[in-house]
Design a protein around this motif. Sequence first.
Motif, mmCIF file in Angstrom:
data_model
loop_
_atom_site.group_PDB
_atom_site.id
_atom_site.type_symbol
_atom_site.label_atom_id
_atom_site.label_comp_id
_atom_site.label_asym_id
_atom_site.label_seq_id
_atom_site.Cartn_x
_atom_site.Cartn_y
_atom_site.Cartn_z
ATOM 1 N N PRO A 128 0.824 -1.206 0.000
ATOM 2 C CA PRO A 128 0.000 0.000 0.000
ATOM 3 C C PRO A 128 0.865 1.266 0.000
ATOM 4 N N GLY A 129 0.562 2.162 -0.906
ATOM 5 C CA GLY A 129 1.330 3.404 -0.972
ATOM 6 C C GLY A 129 2.696 3.245 -1.608
ATOM 7 N N GLY A 130 3.001 2.049 -2.108
ATOM 8 C CA GLY A 130 4.306 1.805 -2.717
ATOM 9 C C GLY A 130 4.444 2.452 -4.081
ATOM 10 N N LEU A 131 5.658 2.587 -4.514
ATOM 11 C CA LEU A 131 5.931 3.276 -5.769
ATOM 12 C C LEU A 131 6.551 2.368 -6.821
ATOM 13 N N SER A 132 6.512 1.065 -6.598
ATOM 14 C CA SER A 132 7.159 0.150 -7.533
ATOM 15 C C SER A 132 6.517 0.182 -8.913
ATOM 16 N N ALA A 133 5.217 0.430 -8.988
ATOM 17 C CA ALA A 133 4.546 0.497 -10.293
ATOM 18 C C ALA A 133 5.044 1.705 -11.086
ATOM 19 N N ILE A 134 5.234 2.828 -10.411
ATOM 20 C CA ILE A 134 5.749 4.019 -11.090
ATOM 21 C C ILE A 134 7.169 3.757 -11.572
ATOM 22 N N ARG A 135 7.956 3.141 -10.731
ATOM 23 C CA ARG A 135 9.333 2.818 -11.121
ATOM 24 C C ARG A 135 9.340 1.924 -12.357
ATOM 25 N N SER A 136 8.495 0.907 -12.358
ATOM 26 C CA SER A 136 8.431 -0.015 -13.496
ATOM 27 C C SER A 136 8.035 0.713 -14.775
ATOM 28 N N ARG A 137 7.050 1.605 -14.670
ATOM 29 C CA ARG A 137 6.612 2.352 -15.859
ATOM 30 C C ARG A 137 7.727 3.253 -16.387
ATOM 31 N N LEU A 138 8.457 3.893 -15.489
ATOM 32 C CA LEU A 138 9.573 4.731 -15.923
ATOM 33 C C LEU A 138 10.647 3.888 -16.602
ATOM 34 N N GLU A 139 10.969 2.743 -16.007
ATOM 35 C CA GLU A 139 11.972 1.870 -16.605
ATOM 36 C C GLU A 139 11.500 1.319 -17.946
ATOM 37 N N ASP A 140 10.196 1.036 -18.063
ATOM 38 C CA ASP A 140 9.636 0.588 -19.344
ATOM 39 C C ASP A 140 9.754 1.670 -20.412
ATOM 40 N N SER A 141 9.825 2.926 -19.982
ATOM 41 C CA SER A 141 9.972 4.054 -20.909
ATOM 42 C C SER A 141 11.435 4.435 -21.094
ATOM 43 N N ASN A 142 12.329 3.505 -20.735
ATOM 44 C CA ASN A 142 13.781 3.654 -20.912
ATOM 45 C C ASN A 142 14.435 4.694 -20.012
ATOM 46 N N PRO A 145 22.082 16.377 -10.508
ATOM 47 C CA PRO A 145 23.051 15.901 -11.499
ATOM 48 C C PRO A 145 22.628 16.235 -12.936
ATOM 49 N N ASP A 146 23.601 16.585 -13.762
ATOM 50 C CA ASP A 146 23.334 16.961 -15.151
ATOM 51 C C ASP A 146 22.656 15.854 -15.947
ATOM 52 N N ASP A 147 22.904 14.602 -15.565
ATOM 53 C CA ASP A 147 22.320 13.491 -16.333
ATOM 54 C C ASP A 147 20.914 13.112 -15.856
ATOM 55 N N ALA A 148 20.342 13.897 -14.933
ATOM 56 C CA ALA A 148 18.984 13.631 -14.445
ATOM 57 C C ALA A 148 17.989 14.296 -15.392
ATOM 58 N N ASP A 149 17.346 13.498 -16.228
ATOM 59 C CA ASP A 149 16.334 14.038 -17.137
ATOM 60 C C ASP A 149 15.064 14.406 -16.389
ATOM 61 N N ALA A 150 14.742 13.638 -15.360
ATOM 62 C CA ALA A 150 13.525 13.861 -14.587
ATOM 63 C C ALA A 150 13.804 13.586 -13.120
ATOM 64 N N VAL A 151 13.151 14.358 -12.266
ATOM 65 C CA VAL A 151 13.261 14.169 -10.816
ATOM 66 C C VAL A 151 11.850 13.945 -10.277
ATOM 67 N N VAL A 152 11.675 12.868 -9.525
ATOM 68 C CA VAL A 152 10.385 12.560 -8.917
ATOM 69 C C VAL A 152 10.507 12.768 -7.415
ATOM 70 N N VAL A 153 9.664 13.635 -6.871
ATOM 71 C CA VAL A 153 9.586 13.835 -5.432
ATOM 72 C C VAL A 153 8.334 13.078 -4.999
ATOM 73 N N ALA A 154 8.553 11.923 -4.386
ATOM 74 C CA ALA A 154 7.454 10.996 -4.108
ATOM 75 C C ALA A 154 7.077 11.009 -2.630
ATOM 76 N N GLY A 155 5.925 11.608 -2.344
ATOM 77 C CA GLY A 155 5.381 11.581 -0.991
ATOM 78 C C GLY A 155 6.277 12.147 0.074
ATOM 79 N N PRO A 156 6.756 13.396 -0.104
ATOM 80 C CA PRO A 156 7.610 13.959 0.946
ATOM 81 C C PRO A 156 6.859 14.071 2.264
ATOM 82 N N ARG A 157 7.542 13.794 3.359
ATOM 83 C CA ARG A 157 6.919 13.879 4.680
ATOM 84 C C ARG A 157 7.049 15.268 5.279
ATOM 85 N N LEU A 158 8.014 16.036 4.771
ATOM 86 C CA LEU A 158 8.250 17.404 5.233
ATOM 87 C C LEU A 158 8.237 18.337 4.037
#
Length: 83
Positions: free
Chosen positions: A3-17, A37-50
């Motif tokens: 519950p509340g996990g992010l593995s599905a999002i990770r899988s979809r991102l990896e499926d999109s190379n 980092p310069d090689d970061a095309d996208a940054v995901v901020v997932a459920g910050p607590r603060l």
Amino acid sequence: TGPGGLSAIRSRLEDSNYEVAELALLEKVHQGEVQIPDDADAVVVAGPRLDLLEAEAEALAAHVRTGGKAMLLIDPPGTADEK
């Protein structure tokens, strides 16, 4: 996973190379500024607590201004568990 996990999002991102890696913004400080980092095309901020620190928010804004992508997975105001 789970519950509340992010593995599905990770899988979809990896499926999109996308290569997915953990990034701790405050560990990437150079000359007093947070550096994404310069090689970061996208940054995901997932459920910050603060709230993001000003330096983190500024780094994300700069990343987007220069063509990077950002996904913020946050609760709408008034819906987060308040403790």
